[in-house]
Design a protein around this motif. Sequence first.
Motif, PDB file in Angstrom:
ATOM      1  N   PHE A 136       8.098  -3.124  53.739  1.00  0.00           N
ATOM      2  CA  PHE A 136       7.157  -2.233  54.407  1.00  0.00           C
ATOM      3  C   PHE A 136       7.773  -0.871  54.735  1.00  0.00           C
ATOM      4  O   PHE A 136       7.064   0.035  55.168  1.00  0.00           O
ATOM      5  CB  PHE A 136       6.611  -2.890  55.676  1.00  0.00           C
ATOM      6  N   LEU A 137       9.074  -0.731  54.517  1.00  0.00           N
ATOM      7  CA  LEU A 137       9.705   0.583  54.695  1.00  0.00           C
ATOM      8  C   LEU A 137       9.104   1.606  53.745  1.00  0.00           C
ATOM      9  O   LEU A 137       9.057   2.801  54.044  1.00  0.00           O
ATOM     10  CB  LEU A 137      11.217   0.477  54.464  1.00  0.00           C
ATOM     11  N   ASP A 138       8.646   1.127  52.594  1.00  0.00           N
ATOM     12  CA  ASP A 138       8.027   2.013  51.598  1.00  0.00           C
ATOM     13  C   ASP A 138       6.516   1.871  51.590  1.00  0.00           C
ATOM     14  O   ASP A 138       5.865   2.134  50.577  1.00  0.00           O
ATOM     15  CB  ASP A 138       8.585   1.698  50.201  1.00  0.00           C
ATOM     16  N   GLY A 139       5.944   1.447  52.708  1.00  0.00           N
ATOM     17  CA  GLY A 139       4.506   1.259  52.787  1.00  0.00           C
ATOM     18  C   GLY A 139       3.858   2.165  53.808  1.00  0.00           C
ATOM     19  O   GLY A 139       4.490   3.052  54.386  1.00  0.00           O
ATOM     20  N   ARG A 140       2.591   1.951  54.047  1.00  0.00           N
ATOM     21  CA  ARG A 140       1.766   2.816  54.893  1.00  0.00           C
ATOM     22  C   ARG A 140       1.986   2.513  56.373  1.00  0.00           C
ATOM     23  O   ARG A 140       1.799   1.375  56.809  1.00  0.00           O
ATOM     24  CB  ARG A 140       0.291   2.632  54.538  1.00  0.00           C
ATOM     25  N   VAL A 141       2.389   3.517  57.114  1.00  0.00           N
ATOM     26  CA  VAL A 141       2.558   3.414  58.560  1.00  0.00           C
ATOM     27  C   VAL A 141       1.675   4.464  59.213  1.00  0.00           C
ATOM     28  O   VAL A 141       1.641   5.623  58.781  1.00  0.00           O
ATOM     29  CB  VAL A 141       4.028   3.620  58.981  1.00  0.00           C
ATOM     30  N   HIS A 201       0.096  -0.937  57.964  1.00  0.00           N
ATOM     31  CA  HIS A 201      -1.049  -1.415  57.187  1.00  0.00           C
ATOM     32  C   HIS A 201      -0.529  -2.157  55.962  1.00  0.00           C
ATOM     33  O   HIS A 201       0.342  -1.654  55.239  1.00  0.00           O
ATOM     34  CB  HIS A 201      -1.929  -0.244  56.741  1.00  0.00           C
ATOM     35  N   GLY A 202      -1.059  -3.349  55.727  1.00  0.00           N
ATOM     36  CA  GLY A 202      -0.685  -4.128  54.556  1.00  0.00           C
ATOM     37  C   GLY A 202      -1.893  -4.771  53.923  1.00  0.00           C
ATOM     38  O   GLY A 202      -3.019  -4.688  54.442  1.00  0.00           O
ATOM     39  N   LYS A 203      -1.662  -5.414  52.785  1.00  0.00           N
ATOM     40  CA  LYS A 203      -2.762  -6.048  52.059  1.00  0.00           C
ATOM     41  C   LYS A 203      -2.257  -7.327  51.418  1.00  0.00           C
ATOM     42  O   LYS A 203      -1.162  -7.371  50.855  1.00  0.00           O
ATOM     43  CB  LYS A 203      -3.286  -5.114  50.976  1.00  0.00           C
ATOM     44  N   CYS A 204      -3.074  -8.369  51.511  1.00  0.00           N
ATOM     45  CA  CYS A 204      -2.785  -9.647  50.872  1.00  0.00           C
ATOM     46  C   CYS A 204      -4.052 -10.086  50.141  1.00  0.00           C
ATOM     47  O   CYS A 204      -4.996 -10.564  50.778  1.00  0.00           O
ATOM     48  CB  CYS A 204      -2.371 -10.689  51.918  1.00  0.00           C
ATOM     49  N   PRO A 205      -4.136  -9.894  48.816  1.00  0.00           N
ATOM     50  CA  PRO A 205      -5.359 -10.236  48.081  1.00  0.00           C
ATOM     51  C   PRO A 205      -5.791 -11.684  48.271  1.00  0.00           C
ATOM     52  O   PRO A 205      -6.990 -11.984  48.223  1.00  0.00           O
ATOM     53  CB  PRO A 205      -4.967  -9.951  46.624  1.00  0.00           C
ATOM     54  N   SER A 258       1.351   9.578  51.145  1.00  0.00           N
ATOM     55  CA  SER A 258       1.606   9.317  49.731  1.00  0.00           C
ATOM     56  C   SER A 258       2.066   7.885  49.479  1.00  0.00           C
ATOM     57  O   SER A 258       2.024   7.408  48.341  1.00  0.00           O
ATOM     58  CB  SER A 258       2.672  10.292  49.199  1.00  0.00           C
ATOM     59  N   LEU A 259       2.507   7.206  50.533  1.00  0.00           N
ATOM     60  CA  LEU A 259       2.955   5.822  50.361  1.00  0.00           C
ATOM     61  C   LEU A 259       1.746   4.889  50.304  1.00  0.00           C
ATOM     62  O   LEU A 259       0.749   5.098  50.983  1.00  0.00           O
ATOM     63  CB  LEU A 259       3.864   5.416  51.516  1.00  0.00           C
ATOM     64  N   PRO A 260       1.832   3.830  49.503  1.00  0.00           N
ATOM     65  CA  PRO A 260       0.687   2.923  49.331  1.00  0.00           C
ATOM     66  C   PRO A 260       0.572   1.914  50.468  1.00  0.00           C
ATOM     67  O   PRO A 260       1.496   1.718  51.258  1.00  0.00           O
ATOM     68  CB  PRO A 260       1.019   2.204  48.022  1.00  0.00           C
ATOM     69  N   ILE A 261      -0.602   1.291  50.524  1.00  0.00           N
ATOM     70  CA  ILE A 261      -0.750   0.106  51.361  1.00  0.00           C
ATOM     71  C   ILE A 261       0.067  -0.987  50.687  1.00  0.00           C
ATOM     72  O   ILE A 261      -0.195  -1.348  49.542  1.00  0.00           O
ATOM     73  CB  ILE A 261      -2.229  -0.333  51.459  1.00  0.00           C
ATOM     74  N   LYS A 262       1.061  -1.507  51.370  1.00  0.00           N
ATOM     75  CA  LYS A 262       1.954  -2.491  50.746  1.00  0.00           C
ATOM     76  C   LYS A 262       1.219  -3.813  50.520  1.00  0.00           C
ATOM     77  O   LYS A 262       0.635  -4.374  51.430  1.00  0.00           O
ATOM     78  CB  LYS A 262       3.177  -2.714  51.631  1.00  0.00           C
ATOM     79  N   GLU A 263       1.258  -4.281  49.278  1.00  0.00           N
ATOM     80  CA  GLU A 263       0.590  -5.527  48.914  1.00  0.00           C
ATOM     81  C   GLU A 263       1.611  -6.651  48.854  1.00  0.00           C
ATOM     82  O   GLU A 263       2.679  -6.495  48.256  1.00  0.00           O
ATOM     83  CB  GLU A 263      -0.114  -5.377  47.561  1.00  0.00           C
ATOM     84  N   ILE A 264       1.287  -7.761  49.492  1.00  0.00           N
ATOM     85  CA  ILE A 264       2.199  -8.903  49.512  1.00  0.00           C
ATOM     86  C   ILE A 264       1.471 -10.171  49.088  1.00  0.00           C
ATOM     87  O   ILE A 264       0.240 -10.229  49.070  1.00  0.00           O
ATOM     88  CB  ILE A 264       2.814  -9.108  50.919  1.00  0.00           C
ATOM     89  N   SER A 265       2.255 -11.185  48.764  1.00  0.00           N
ATOM     90  CA  SER A 265       1.682 -12.464  48.343  1.00  0.00           C
ATOM     91  C   SER A 265       1.268 -13.287  49.560  1.00  0.00           C
ATOM     92  O   SER A 265       1.642 -12.997  50.696  1.00  0.00           O
ATOM     93  CB  SER A 265       2.708 -13.257  47.532  1.00  0.00           C
TER      94      SER A 265
END
Length: 316
Positions: A86-91, A102-106, A158-165
């Motif tokens: 999440f260091l490279d994700g949306r804060v 902010h994160g995302k888990c499909p 510019s960083l994405p919403i980090k997607e995780i499993s």
Amino acid sequence: IYTLSLHDALPILVPIARGKKLPSIRWEIYQRRLPNDKELYQWFMGNENQLGIVTGNVSGGRFIVDFDGMICEETFMEFMDAFPEFLDGRVVQTGSGKPHIHGKCPDFPVDFTRKIKYYYDSEEQNIGEVELRGNRHQSLIPPSVHPCGTVYFYVDESLPIKEISRERFQEILAWMEIAQKEGIESHQEGENLEADDLSSEMRTKIANYYLTRIQHQVGIRHLNRNDKGYELARELNNLGLGVDEAKSLMMRYADEAPAIVEKDPYTEQEAIASLQSAYNNKRESPWIPWGFREDIRKEKEVEEIRAEVSTGKELR
């Protein structure tokens, strides 16, 4: 009507009246379906409504990790240490100055709604919370205005919403279950530990923690380098750190603090100026970060044992 990053899949948005944090409509139905164009037009055109995002499966598995309380910086760092992706994700920097991740888990669990991890001090007073929001929850997002009047903004849009499993999300849930770290203390006036109570080794450990904490604030949350540089110098003074050791830490900060914007320089000369200004001020009680009080207690116990042994030898 509204602008979202190109990295975002379209989430469900709901209107929130300015100065409020709850939707201004009956929004239960939008926990199951997208609003149509007419609804969006009515909600966001010609008024001052703020943007609220609905989390959970309906928004593609979007979730938010909310850090609150006196130790929100420490719990934020703890989370980032445990989940470095999440260091490279949306804060989001919220209007109250606290971070949201902010994160995302499909493959988001359909039965998950919310979980809160609580932190307490030695007197059992609540000093922090980490809240994980999923289905049937919502939150203000940029560029909304907090009820206190300040604006929400993305630290780096510019960083994405980090997607995780789903497996990784379950690991976050497991982290939420882990008991808080021992010895958490709040940053309060009148704490009974003063700089003179600390050994030089403990001062060095705490000073390096100060540096790491502020580097996180500047590097991850993009807080002002100049302001945080002076804050670091002031904390080092309160800690009673020697000038030479403090100067070394300030030089490290100046060398490593990222240049977020060109008009926000922080040179070694400015670091020295911050140090001189801080050290010319009257020292206050130092802030003893969470986790260090137990180390200080153990250190004192060792010193007492050594003193008793030394006294016994002298008597013999």
